[in-house]
Design a protein around this motif. Sequence first.
Motif, PDB file in Angstrom:
ATOM      1  N   UNK A 281      46.669  39.834  14.619  1.00 55.54           N
ATOM      2  CA  UNK A 281      47.176  40.813  13.655  1.00 55.54           C
ATOM      3  C   UNK A 281      48.429  40.321  12.937  1.00 55.54           C
ATOM      4  N   UNK A 282      49.287  39.630  13.651  1.00 57.19           N
ATOM      5  CA  UNK A 282      50.466  39.061  12.992  1.00 57.19           C
ATOM      6  C   UNK A 282      50.059  37.999  11.975  1.00 57.19           C
ATOM      7  N   UNK A 283      49.110  37.150  12.361  1.00 59.13           N
ATOM      8  CA  UNK A 283      48.642  36.104  11.460  1.00 59.13           C
ATOM      9  C   UNK A 283      48.021  36.697  10.202  1.00 59.13           C
ATOM     10  N   UNK A 284      47.110  37.653  10.378  1.00 57.47           N
ATOM     11  CA  UNK A 284      46.438  38.266   9.234  1.00 57.47           C
ATOM     12  C   UNK A 284      47.432  38.996   8.331  1.00 57.47           C
ATOM     13  N   UNK A 285      48.314  39.776   8.940  1.00 50.33           N
ATOM     14  CA  UNK A 285      49.258  40.568   8.150  1.00 50.33           C
ATOM     15  C   UNK A 285      50.174  39.690   7.320  1.00 50.33           C
ATOM     16  N   UNK A 286      50.770  38.679   7.922  1.00 48.02           N
ATOM     17  CA  UNK A 286      51.743  37.844   7.225  1.00 48.02           C
ATOM     18  C   UNK A 286      51.077  36.957   6.168  1.00 48.02           C
ATOM     19  N   UNK A 287      49.918  36.388   6.511  1.00 43.41           N
ATOM     20  CA  UNK A 287      49.228  35.507   5.569  1.00 43.41           C
ATOM     21  C   UNK A 287      48.668  36.295   4.386  1.00 43.41           C
ATOM     22  N   UNK A 288      48.017  37.431   4.660  1.00 40.15           N
ATOM     23  CA  UNK A 288      47.444  38.233   3.581  1.00 40.15           C
ATOM     24  C   UNK A 288      48.540  38.782   2.677  1.00 40.15           C
ATOM     25  N   UNK A 289      49.635  39.232   3.266  1.00 36.68           N
ATOM     26  CA  UNK A 289      50.761  39.734   2.468  1.00 36.68           C
ATOM     27  C   UNK A 289      51.286  38.636   1.538  1.00 36.68           C
ATOM     28  N   UNK A 290      51.474  37.450   2.073  1.00 34.58           N
ATOM     29  CA  UNK A 290      51.974  36.330   1.264  1.00 34.58           C
ATOM     30  C   UNK A 290      51.021  36.030   0.113  1.00 34.58           C
ATOM     31  N   UNK A 291      49.740  35.944   0.404  1.00 37.05           N
ATOM     32  CA  UNK A 291      48.755  35.596  -0.621  1.00 37.05           C
ATOM     33  C   UNK A 291      48.672  36.659  -1.709  1.00 37.05           C
ATOM     34  N   UNK A 292      48.605  37.924  -1.316  1.00 40.86           N
ATOM     35  CA  UNK A 292      48.487  39.005  -2.293  1.00 40.86           C
ATOM     36  C   UNK A 292      49.705  39.038  -3.212  1.00 40.86           C
TER      37      UNK A 292
ATOM     38  N   UNK B 240      50.810  49.438   9.586  1.00 45.81           N
ATOM     39  CA  UNK B 240      50.733  50.536  10.561  1.00 45.81           C
ATOM     40  C   UNK B 240      49.497  51.394  10.296  1.00 45.81           C
ATOM     41  N   UNK B 241      49.283  51.762   9.047  1.00 48.11           N
ATOM     42  CA  UNK B 241      48.125  52.574   8.707  1.00 48.11           C
ATOM     43  C   UNK B 241      46.811  51.866   9.001  1.00 48.11           C
ATOM     44  N   UNK B 242      46.739  50.565   8.675  1.00 46.60           N
ATOM     45  CA  UNK B 242      45.513  49.801   8.934  1.00 46.60           C
ATOM     46  C   UNK B 242      45.230  49.714  10.430  1.00 46.60           C
TER      47      UNK B 242
ATOM     48  N   UNK C 166      47.959  50.987  21.322  1.00 51.04           N
ATOM     49  CA  UNK C 166      49.308  51.403  20.940  1.00 51.04           C
ATOM     50  C   UNK C 166      50.341  50.301  21.170  1.00 51.04           C
ATOM     51  N   UNK C 167      50.258  49.623  22.309  1.00 57.29           N
ATOM     52  CA  UNK C 167      51.254  48.591  22.625  1.00 57.29           C
ATOM     53  C   UNK C 167      51.251  47.476  21.585  1.00 57.29           C
ATOM     54  N   UNK C 168      50.053  46.963  21.265  1.00 63.38           N
ATOM     55  CA  UNK C 168      49.954  45.901  20.263  1.00 63.38           C
ATOM     56  C   UNK C 168      50.376  46.409  18.890  1.00 63.38           C
ATOM     57  N   UNK C 169      50.013  47.641  18.590  1.00 65.37           N
ATOM     58  CA  UNK C 169      50.359  48.229  17.291  1.00 65.37           C
ATOM     59  C   UNK C 169      51.875  48.345  17.128  1.00 65.37           C
ATOM     60  N   UNK C 170      52.545  48.830  18.139  1.00 65.68           N
ATOM     61  CA  UNK C 170      53.996  48.973  18.074  1.00 65.68           C
ATOM     62  C   UNK C 170      54.671  47.617  17.914  1.00 65.68           C
ATOM     63  N   UNK C 171      54.199  46.625  18.672  1.00 69.51           N
ATOM     64  CA  UNK C 171      54.808  45.301  18.624  1.00 69.51           C
ATOM     65  C   UNK C 171      54.663  44.683  17.233  1.00 69.51           C
ATOM     66  N   UNK C 172      53.485  44.771  16.651  1.00 70.09           N
ATOM     67  CA  UNK C 172      53.238  44.172  15.340  1.00 70.09           C
ATOM     68  C   UNK C 172      54.045  44.877  14.256  1.00 70.09           C
ATOM     69  N   UNK C 173      54.023  46.201  14.234  1.00 73.23           N
ATOM     70  CA  UNK C 173      54.692  46.960  13.171  1.00 73.23           C
ATOM     71  C   UNK C 173      56.202  46.791  13.233  1.00 73.23           C
ATOM     72  N   UNK C 174      56.776  46.903  14.420  1.00 76.39           N
ATOM     73  CA  UNK C 174      58.228  46.748  14.554  1.00 76.39           C
ATOM     74  C   UNK C 174      58.649  45.329  14.173  1.00 76.39           C
ATOM     75  N   UNK C 175      57.841  44.341  14.522  1.00 79.09           N
ATOM     76  CA  UNK C 175      58.146  42.956  14.152  1.00 79.09           C
ATOM     77  C   UNK C 175      58.177  42.790  12.636  1.00 79.09           C
ATOM     78  N   UNK C 176      57.190  43.346  11.958  1.00 77.40           N
ATOM     79  CA  UNK C 176      57.117  43.212  10.504  1.00 77.40           C
ATOM     80  C   UNK C 176      58.190  44.031   9.792  1.00 77.40           C
ATOM     81  N   UNK C 177      58.783  45.001  10.496  1.00 83.59           N
ATOM     82  CA  UNK C 177      59.864  45.807   9.917  1.00 83.59           C
ATOM     83  C   UNK C 177      61.219  45.119  10.029  1.00 83.59           C
ATOM     84  N   UNK C 178      61.277  43.992  10.734  1.00 81.82           N
ATOM     85  CA  UNK C 178      62.521  43.216  10.843  1.00 81.82           C
ATOM     86  C   UNK C 178      62.916  42.722   9.455  1.00 81.82           C
ATOM     87  N   UNK C 179      64.204  42.712   9.112  1.00 85.64           N
ATOM     88  CA  UNK C 179      64.618  42.340   7.754  1.00 85.64           C
ATOM     89  C   UNK C 179      64.255  40.905   7.380  1.00 85.64           C
ATOM     90  N   UNK C 180      64.490  40.599   6.131  1.00 82.70           N
ATOM     91  CA  UNK C 180      64.111  39.316   5.542  1.00 82.70           C
ATOM     92  C   UNK C 180      64.737  38.134   6.289  1.00 82.70           C
TER      93      UNK C 180
END
Length: 327
Positions: free
Chosen positions: A92-103, A263-265, A273-287
Amino acid sequence: MFQTLILALIPIIFTLGLGYFAAWRGTFDEQASSIFVTLIMSYALPRERVIKVAQQIFVTLIMSYALPLSVFSGIWGTPRQLIIKDRSVVLWLLLAMVICYLILFLGYYFIGHQSRSLAALRAMAVADPSVPFVGSAVLPLLFGSNLSAIDIGICSLIINLLALPVTIYLLESDQLAESHEQGLLRTFKKPLVWASLLGFILVLAGSTMPASLANNFTLLGKAAGGVAIFAAGIVLQTRKIHLTLPVIGNVFLKNILFPLIVWGVLILLQVPVQARRLVVVTLAIPMATMPTVLAIQYQVAASEMASTQFLSTVVSFVTMGFFMIAV
């Protein structure tokens, strides 16, 4: 006792040797040495020397020496077991970060008609959180040392093995107008890129960085993040903080919209829930600091990236707190 003394002195000798090698290559001279001493001993530098210090440190010390050492040791120090232990978080981290970058890159470049350099930097600013700095302090308190270690290791690999080489390639090819083959060759000659690949190859081979070698890389490598943030502050002072629409847009995408969409996806796909919380909070970390480092080195939107980093960090006190509670 003798072994302890040797292990304590080796990092100093290694770093001194690296400095000697840099001077031998002609990268630095005696004048540069005095500039470093002035920077370390006092931040009250004359304005004209401040700009000179910032440029020289970023282009040479950080990008060619300190940061490659930090990246290499960080990747090589990631046990292979961490990568395969929790595949769902990795995926999920790989997909989220790579897809976000590409889009974002494709949107900025084709729809926004921005240069490849600016599009790449803005995409990286949103897609890559500052996990090594902010995450290493926050995530262990929320998820424990084991889960946070997986998270930090995976994010570092994604940033340094995927986002970083692609962004450097786009910056190089955009500025030098080279062919794809020349651009790729120049990209893989960069110390940051080949250090990342070498570290990853060692991890895949099952190699683990010996504890006795760790300090050799981290003594100078630890300086990378601190000096990068210090020089970003120099940019903010010399060029001032600009709360422009692009800066506000970058921060909105990075701190709010990106983690909110993920988070919505994850809810729709019924991710645990555990994996979801970890991924979302990680992606909410600042730039992360990397877009600012690259912006200053290549002289592309340095003020925008530094302002985005500053505002993203300040706003994260509220936005990260929200996601920590809500997810």
